[in-house]
Design an enzyme around this catalytic site. Structure first.
Site, PDB file in Angstrom:
ATOM      1  N   ASP A 220       0.779  -1.125   0.040  1.00 37.08           N
ATOM      2  CA  ASP A 220      -0.158  -0.062  -0.022  1.00 37.08           C
ATOM      3  C   ASP A 220       0.777   1.320   0.113  1.00 37.08           C
ATOM      4  OD1 ASP A 220       0.596   0.532   2.642  1.00 37.08           O
ATOM      5  OD2 ASP A 220      -0.968  -0.799   3.362  1.00 37.08           O
TER       6      ASP A 220
ATOM      7  N   LYS B  62      -4.251   2.768  -0.144  1.00 34.01           N
ATOM      8  CA  LYS B  62      -5.609   2.966   0.393  1.00 34.01           C
ATOM      9  C   LYS B  62      -5.172   4.547   1.089  1.00 34.01           C
ATOM     10  CE  LYS B  62      -5.826  -0.418   2.841  1.00 34.01           C
ATOM     11  NZ  LYS B  62      -6.456  -1.686   3.663  1.00 34.01           N
TER      12      LYS B  62
END
Length: 457
Positions: free
Chosen positions: A248, A270
């Protein structure tokens, strides 16, 4: 190639060290570890040599160097602070065709000592040919970090299995794939380290009997809060063994540069309130890649079990019968506070610390009354957008408006920014910061001016 790297069998063979000081002691340890029958000659000895002699581990010959000490030797080391004596030892050994190392004088020696990584029976030797010992040492340290500590035990165990593996797998290709599975199996390595015979047997039988194209596995790895130097040793080993790395946006470029070059990389970044890839889809990516028989690393910023949704991802794998393991990471609260000079606990100011998510599932509500109590530190993850609400709720429930607060942006990275103030300013301060940021609230923030070491570097 100026030197031929060889590994000598010295067990129960006569070796001589001339010198009785600290340098000679370091060389003696190596020869004793190799099982040599060691004689040490010097005018005086440091206490360690006397202790070894009293234990029957070596023989001491106190007095001037006598060339006859070399008559039965296979190998000699000159380790005194007398250059002329070292040269004399070297020449006497040369005349007898005995290999001799002269400490700090490679040109006078017939062999040099490398930097050694010992995972017996696996041995790695690193040498710069005597031109740059510091460089060889630094390279050895890097290699040390890549080789698991229990690798030697796995190698020994593999030797015991060779006959059975040859019977079980007909072709060289099948045997190679089996050994590759065995050497990266964390459960087997840990079982061997713990001498857990039941687990060793169970894991071995599973490895031998399952199809070679079996489902893969997933390892959740905490990448830490930003600084690549805070990645754990085991985390580094895992990302360098991965076939696929799912990561991520909180994982820094410096850490991604450590990933094995031929590994597939899947970005699932995210942000609070916006998911580039929905969580359910991330779960399915992990499941799909593992079912292809791949070794998958799910690389997460911080620690995967602290607001990292690691538990949710593992539940999916568990339900599908996919093997998994977890490598913890340094969580943002620990890293950001340390790099900001803010101790999370302190005998005078905080006897507990609370890690709190700044955004909850729909309908969630925090216990603000307990959070507003004194003698504790509050750390809000992903709380930047809720800073004004956090300020309002804490003050409403009795926390003093002058309570010190700090916001840490890009914690532990070279781009780290820290801003501090009081609780009444929290909402305003948050507007000056960007994500990823961490909010710290408590009396311990007041120590920042005194303990802030990172910005001074």
């Amino acid at each position: 190639m100026d030197h031929l790297p060889i590994f000598c069998q010295l067990r129960d063979r006569d070796c001589l060290i001339v010198g009785g000081g600290d340098v000679a002691e370091r060389k003696a340890r190596l020869l004793l570890d190799a099982g040599a029958r060691l004689t040490v000659n010097a005018l005086a000895f440091i206490p360690q040599f006397t202790a070894w002699a009293d234990a029957g581990m070596l023989t001491l010959v106190e007095g001037p160097f006598d060339e006859s000490l070399l008559d039965t030797c296979w190998l000699a080391i000159a380790a005194t602070d007398d250059d002329a004596l070292n040269q004399r030892v070297s020449e006497a050994a040369e005349a007898r065709r005995i290999f001799c190392n002269v400490v700090d004088a490679p040109k006078a020696a017939s062999f040099i000592m490398p930097s050694i990584i010992d995972r017996s029976p696996l041995m790695v030797a690193v040498s710069s040919g005597g031109t740059s010992p510091v460089l060889a040492r630094l390279l050895r340290e890097k290699l040390e970090s890549l080789l698991p500590l229990h690798l030697g035990q796995v190698a020994k165990y593999a030797g015991q299995l060779r006959g059975r593996v040859k019977q079980q797998f007909a072709t060289m290709g099948e045997r190679r794939r089996f050994w590759e599975k065995l050497f990266v199996n964390d459960r087997l390595a840990q079982s061997l380290a713990n001498n857990d015979q039941k687990a060793i047997t169970e894991t071995t039988e599973q490895l031998i009997n399952e199809p070679l194209d079996h489902r893969g596995e997933v390892v959740l790895v905490g990448a830490g809060p930003g600084d690549a130097g805070l990645l754990t040793l085991k985390g580094l080993q895992q990302i360098q063994q991965a076939d696929v790395v799912v990561y991520d946006r909180l994982v820094s470029d410096d850490i991604m540069n450590l990933v094995r070059r031929d590994a597939d990389r899947v970005f699932v970044g995210k942000r609070a309130g916006y998911h580039c890839v929905p969580q359910e889809e991330i779960n399915q990516i992990l499941l799909r890649e593992a079912q292809k028989g791949k070794r998958v690393v799910r690389l997460k910023g911080g620690d995967p079990f602290i607001f990292g949704r690691g538990g949710e991802e593992l539940e999916t794998l568990c339900n599908a019968g996919i093997p998994f393991s977890v490598v913890p990471g340094i969580t943002a609260a620990s890293g950001c506070s340390a790099y900001s000079g803010i101790p999370l606990t302190h005998r005078d100011y905080a006897q507990s610390v609370r890690l709190i998510t700044g955004h909850l599932k729909t309908g969630g509500e925090l216990d603000w009354e307990n959070l507003a109590a004194e003698k504790q530190t509050l750390v809000f993850y992903m709380g930047l957008n809720q800073a004004a609400t956090i300020q309002q709720k804490l003050i409403e429930h009795g926390m003093p408006g002058e309570m010190p607060v700090a916001i840490v942006e890009n914690g532990t990275a070279v781009t780290q920014r820290v801003i501090d103030g009081t609780l009444t300013q929290l909402g305003e301060l948050a507007q000056q910061m960007n994500s990823p940021s961490l909010i710290i609230i408590g009396r311990v923030v007041g120590l920042r001016d005194k303990l802030n070491w990172f910005s001074n570097h």
